[in-house]
Design an enzyme around this catalytic site. Sequence first.
Site, PDB file in Angstrom:
ATOM      1  N   CYS A  67      -2.254  -0.095   7.284  1.00  0.00           N
ATOM      2  CA  CYS A  67      -1.454   1.121   7.150  1.00  0.00           C
ATOM      3  C   CYS A  67      -1.477   1.953   8.429  1.00  0.00           C
ATOM      4  CB  CYS A  67      -1.930   1.929   5.951  1.00  0.00           C
ATOM      5  SG  CYS A  67      -1.592   1.099   4.378  1.00  0.00           S
ATOM      6  N   CYS A  83      -6.004   2.292   5.690  1.00  0.00           N
ATOM      7  CA  CYS A  83      -6.639   1.038   6.095  1.00  0.00           C
ATOM      8  C   CYS A  83      -6.052   0.592   7.439  1.00  0.00           C
ATOM      9  CB  CYS A  83      -6.405  -0.029   5.018  1.00  0.00           C
ATOM     10  SG  CYS A  83      -4.718  -0.679   4.998  1.00  0.00           S
ATOM     11  N   HIS A 117       0.851  -1.187   0.000  1.00  0.00           N
ATOM     12  CA  HIS A 117       0.000   0.000   0.000  1.00  0.00           C
ATOM     13  C   HIS A 117       0.891   1.243   0.000  1.00  0.00           C
ATOM     14  CE1 HIS A 117      -3.840  -2.010   1.799  1.00  0.00           C
ATOM     15  NE2 HIS A 117      -3.260  -2.761   0.862  1.00  0.00           N
ATOM     16  N   GLU A 164       0.993   3.934   1.817  1.00  0.00           N
ATOM     17  CA  GLU A 164       1.521   4.374   3.111  1.00  0.00           C
ATOM     18  C   GLU A 164       2.680   3.490   3.568  1.00  0.00           C
ATOM     19  OE1 GLU A 164      -2.846   5.531   2.951  1.00  0.00           O
ATOM     20  OE2 GLU A 164      -1.673   3.761   2.432  1.00  0.00           O
TER      21      GLU A 164
END
Length: 160
Positions: free
Chosen positions: A87, A84, A54, A56
């Site tokens: 993250c 999420c 992801h 992040e």
Amino acid sequence: MTDQEKFIKMAIALAREGMEAGHGGPFGSVVVKEGTVVGKSCNRVFETCDATAHAEVMAIRDACSHLGTADLSGCEIYSVGEPCPMCMAAIYWARIDRLYFANTKEQAAAVGFDDRFIYKELSQPQHLRSLPTAHCADADACDLFRDWNEQVDKRGLPQV
């Protein structure tokens, strides 16, 4: 334009570039320390075939590599979407001081990135989760944790 707007726009530009290149979903993230970008990434899930890539997480990895530390105290993170659960955990583990995001988790859910199931699962006791989970007690595992606890040099990381 404020610094917050500038860094959010940078995260959005990274997301669009990565999305259009087929690297992953419409997410980008920028890590900033004292007004300077120290880490950045778009979502790279498709590119890397890695569910944890992801934006992040990748931006945190970039910042840690750039700064030579896993402790990002004093940093801020700017993201296209409200992070999420994975993250958010990475942001907390990295000890980032502040989070800014553009789109909410409700907006993300509306375009197919719905994390409600994960939030619900994490709030359940282990025996009620849909993922079968078992505790496998082992003396060697206990010894490993004891040895870690007795270790003096833990790379200077603050204790959680």
